[in-house]
Design an enzyme around this catalytic site. Sequence first.
Site, PDB file in Angstrom:
ATOM      1  N   GLU A   9       0.803  -1.275  -0.009  1.00 41.46           N
ATOM      2  CA  GLU A   9       0.140  -0.134   0.070  1.00 41.46           C
ATOM      3  C   GLU A   9       0.689   1.161   0.033  1.00 41.46           C
ATOM      4  O   GLU A   9       0.489   2.314  -0.470  1.00 41.46           O
ATOM      5  CB  GLU A   9      -1.027  -0.002   1.131  1.00 41.46           C
ATOM      6  CG  GLU A   9      -2.036  -1.048   1.117  1.00 41.46           C
ATOM      7  CD  GLU A   9      -2.996  -1.027   2.520  1.00 41.46           C
ATOM      8  OE1 GLU A   9      -3.379   0.192   2.730  1.00 41.46           O
ATOM      9  OE2 GLU A   9      -3.400  -2.223   2.745  1.00 41.46           O
ATOM     10  N   ASP A  82      -2.302  -4.532   3.262  1.00 37.14           N
ATOM     11  CA  ASP A  82      -2.369  -4.797   4.937  1.00 37.14           C
ATOM     12  C   ASP A  82      -3.392  -6.250   5.213  1.00 37.14           C
ATOM     13  O   ASP A  82      -4.351  -6.465   4.398  1.00 37.14           O
ATOM     14  CB  ASP A  82      -3.055  -3.683   5.636  1.00 37.14           C
ATOM     15  CG  ASP A  82      -2.111  -2.422   5.580  1.00 37.14           C
ATOM     16  OD1 ASP A  82      -0.809  -2.659   5.384  1.00 37.14           O
ATOM     17  OD2 ASP A  82      -2.478  -1.351   5.962  1.00 37.14           O
ATOM     18  N   ASP A  84      -5.984  -7.088   6.777  1.00 40.25           N
ATOM     19  CA  ASP A  84      -7.185  -6.874   7.343  1.00 40.25           C
ATOM     20  C   ASP A  84      -8.306  -6.888   6.255  1.00 40.25           C
ATOM     21  O   ASP A  84      -7.900  -6.661   4.912  1.00 40.25           O
ATOM     22  CB  ASP A  84      -7.232  -5.433   8.353  1.00 40.25           C
ATOM     23  CG  ASP A  84      -6.715  -4.266   7.469  1.00 40.25           C
ATOM     24  OD1 ASP A  84      -6.706  -4.010   6.271  1.00 40.25           O
ATOM     25  OD2 ASP A  84      -6.643  -3.145   8.190  1.00 40.25           O
ATOM     26  N   GLU A  86      -9.751  -4.417   4.936  1.00 44.85           N
ATOM     27  CA  GLU A  86      -9.716  -2.861   4.083  1.00 44.85           C
ATOM     28  C   GLU A  86      -8.596  -3.569   3.066  1.00 44.85           C
ATOM     29  O   GLU A  86      -8.467  -3.509   1.918  1.00 44.85           O
ATOM     30  CB  GLU A  86      -9.536  -1.949   4.896  1.00 44.85           C
ATOM     31  CG  GLU A  86      -9.462  -0.601   4.226  1.00 44.85           C
ATOM     32  CD  GLU A  86      -9.555   0.602   4.872  1.00 44.85           C
ATOM     33  OE1 GLU A  86      -9.652   1.545   4.305  1.00 44.85           O
ATOM     34  OE2 GLU A  86      -9.570   0.411   6.301  1.00 44.85           O
ATOM     35  N   TYR A 307       1.465  -5.241  13.179  1.00 38.68           N
ATOM     36  CA  TYR A 307       0.386  -4.489  12.466  1.00 38.68           C
ATOM     37  C   TYR A 307      -0.560  -3.659  13.702  1.00 38.68           C
ATOM     38  O   TYR A 307      -0.955  -4.448  14.615  1.00 38.68           O
ATOM     39  CB  TYR A 307      -0.412  -5.611  11.782  1.00 38.68           C
ATOM     40  CG  TYR A 307      -1.402  -4.696  10.598  1.00 38.68           C
ATOM     41  CD1 TYR A 307      -0.766  -3.837  10.086  1.00 38.68           C
ATOM     42  CD2 TYR A 307      -2.678  -5.015  10.922  1.00 38.68           C
ATOM     43  CE1 TYR A 307      -1.877  -3.108   9.120  1.00 38.68           C
ATOM     44  CE2 TYR A 307      -3.672  -4.389  10.085  1.00 38.68           C
ATOM     45  CZ  TYR A 307      -3.272  -3.394   9.112  1.00 38.68           C
ATOM     46  OH  TYR A 307      -4.273  -2.768   8.272  1.00 38.68           O
ATOM     47  N   ARG A 309      -3.309  -2.459  13.682  1.00 34.44           N
ATOM     48  CA  ARG A 309      -4.931  -2.532  13.604  1.00 34.44           C
ATOM     49  C   ARG A 309      -5.253  -3.750  14.130  1.00 34.44           C
ATOM     50  O   ARG A 309      -5.448  -4.836  13.166  1.00 34.44           O
ATOM     51  CB  ARG A 309      -5.550  -2.209  12.198  1.00 34.44           C
ATOM     52  CG  ARG A 309      -5.332  -0.648  11.928  1.00 34.44           C
ATOM     53  CD  ARG A 309      -6.062  -0.285  10.620  1.00 34.44           C
ATOM     54  NE  ARG A 309      -5.833   0.776  10.249  1.00 34.44           N
ATOM     55  CZ  ARG A 309      -4.809   1.529   9.599  1.00 34.44           C
ATOM     56  NH1 ARG A 309      -3.834   0.668   8.749  1.00 34.44           N
ATOM     57  NH2 ARG A 309      -4.562   2.833   9.259  1.00 34.44           N
ATOM     58  N   HIS A 354      -5.066 -11.452  14.439  1.00 34.44           N
ATOM     59  CA  HIS A 354      -3.804 -10.947  14.599  1.00 34.44           C
ATOM     60  C   HIS A 354      -3.205 -11.019  16.014  1.00 34.44           C
ATOM     61  O   HIS A 354      -3.896 -11.368  17.082  1.00 34.44           O
ATOM     62  CB  HIS A 354      -3.640  -9.536  14.086  1.00 34.44           C
ATOM     63  CG  HIS A 354      -4.046  -9.319  12.573  1.00 34.44           C
ATOM     64  ND1 HIS A 354      -3.905  -9.792  11.576  1.00 34.44           N
ATOM     65  CD2 HIS A 354      -4.977  -8.502  12.294  1.00 34.44           C
ATOM     66  CE1 HIS A 354      -4.630  -9.594  10.537  1.00 34.44           C
ATOM     67  NE2 HIS A 354      -5.172  -8.576  10.846  1.00 34.44           N
TER      68      HIS A 354
END
Length: 766
Positions: A9, A82, A84, A86, A307, A309, A354
């Site tokens: 990203e 990433d 997740d 999103e 990570y 989030r 995670h």
Amino acid sequence: MTKSLVIVESPAKAKTIKKYLGKGYSVLASYGHVRDLLPKEGAVDPARDFDMTYQLIEKNEKHVDAIAKALKKADNLYLATDPDREGEAISWHLYEILKERDLLVDKQVGRVAFNEITKRAVNEAVSNPRELSSDLIHAQLARRALDFLVGFNLSPLLWKKIRRGLSAGRVQSPALRLIVEREIEIENFKPREYWTIEAEVESDKQEFTAKLSQLKGNKLSQFSINNEKKARDAELALNDAAEGKLIVKKVDKKKRKRNPTAPFTTSTLQQEASRKLGFTAKKTMSIAQQLYEGIDIGGETVGLITYMRTDSVSLAQEALDEIRTFIKDKYGADNLPKEPRIFKTKAKNAQEAHEAVRPTSVNHEPAAIKSHLSKDQSRLYELIWKRTVACQMIHATMDTVAVDLEAGPGNIFRANGSTLVSPGFMAVYQESVDDSKAKDDKDRLLPPLQEGDTVKLLKILPEQHFTEPPPRYSEASLVKALEEHGIGRPSTYASIISTLQSREYVEMDKKRFIPTDVGRIVNKFLTEHFTQYVDYDFTAHLEDDLDAISRGEMDWKKTMQAFWKPFKKLVDDKDKSVDRKDVTHEQLDEKCPKCGGNLAIRLGRRGRFVGCNNYPECDYTRNVGEDANAEPEVIEGRKCPECNSDLIIRHGRYGKFIGCSGYPDCRYIEPLEKPEDTGVQCPECKQGNMLKRKSRNGKIFFSCQRYPDCKYAVWNLPLGEACPKCDWPMLTLKTTKRRGTEKVCPQKDCDFVEQAEAVEEAESES
């Protein structure tokens, strides 16, 4: 020909991963999302089974083209966004774009995800690619479609019923409700009086205090003594009974253990960074992203944290092993528990795919890499590192003592104290607390006391108190409340807060949220007419449904149908049945003193005010909370320079000002406080002097006294010295914590800076 193309990203992450993968790999960044829904009604079409119409995000179009060009020369495509929902959706959107361009023919496509950007984790993920997860993609599509449909249907309704430019969101609206309800609770709070009575005593030349817990055989509650007479009567009775001394009735000694808190989740990291470092949620996530993506720490670029989030409080076994070895070597085996500590999440709707937020290697000690990090990066990394190490250390041990002191039969004072025997994890880290009250006496040391001992009574101390309303939300306490109610996701908290502020639904005062007049009315409209959709439980249940979709347990389109039909029906009904005045007017049981009509609290361009319902025939208005019968405060010895009427103190949106009593026939106004003249000539017009003024939000600035004819202004204190570099007639004095006080040229294209001695005024304004 490049064998493999890897897509991440951000360019920072691309740079780090390229070093790990080496030759044969090209790593490019998508720069976040590559496409989004068309920003107009119909982009999500419920009539066509929630078909979605997308467009490329203009600013990222060139990055997509670069990826497409590079893919033509590659055999394999690894989508490494990433780990997740999103990130999964970004990979899917990119996959769909490349497929539409016929660029995936004969290409091997794999989805790779890693929780930390380390050489081992990245290479392991690339060696074991998987397919894109349709369940995660569907969950993100459902979330985006829900937010789009709520926004594009509720927002126009707010424009019609309240004011143009407003918006309502699926998660921002319940968050606004939290803030407004807290403010109403504060406004409706009625303080209650209560008194405490303490004894100031002395033993072995050491003074300490004890609090009255029992009077005449009756145990005291908070409001047992609720006025001064009772307090003075108790003071007199206690002095008479004690006769200058207290007897030690009971000594209770215990050992108390205190365990460390769990490692950070996204939410707890945002809360603690707010409490300890003063960071906003947005700033915390931005800096954490930098630490995750990779920092050059002296010849080696490495992702420093996992990570950021995550809802999980678990740690990988290899991380636990490394942390335990580090603790044993650094702090000694006696600070290491026999078994690793295992934590369980307490958050609603927790997704524990995670790990917790932790250092990728505990051996990267904060002090050792501090010189390679910015100040804010270093502070946040140290916070994460300390919390992670502390969570696997032994408990802290304290000796506590509670002493009952008797002042005659049935009158007991209690003194508490403690000593830290073994700090354990507290030697590394202690968690902060929201809105903590003043510390009690539990952390103090008491003199050695035995039952039957006599201590000298120095004084009886009655003290008056009043109960206080709950505090307004800070960023930390709001994030905590959002998590407790299951509103949104940890990754969305920062954007929720930013949206509430950008829409001017809330403002900050001393780092606390206060709802604006518009925010109150929007909340009132939504809670009265869309009660279900701002209900905390409803919002949390919807998050549960999205989680179920991500696990493949629910169909996303059926979930959308269940939401959409009743929601759309309600929007259409309220559009017809609710009048604008029903929303923006709050009727008062009071008559207009000018025409006898009814008064109401109304919403204007500058907020709420009291106005007559017979407007425009009657123009009577006053500020909300202003006494209708109060006489205006007249400025003695002065008359209006334009019409010779009295000058009075008036109230406006930005506070008090001086205005003509002849308003609206005469509109003369002036500030309540005259701007202070700095004596420095304006360098632009060279006709007026620079005056010290205050902006609408209270910030000091300096501008030409000829405003609005001359609009020259600066934020820093002007100096009557010419710039030695560019000859601009004025320098400014700038003071910062990092660089101290400096003389700075205010011209943007001049970089003149010179160290200067701080002056009193500059310090007061910095």
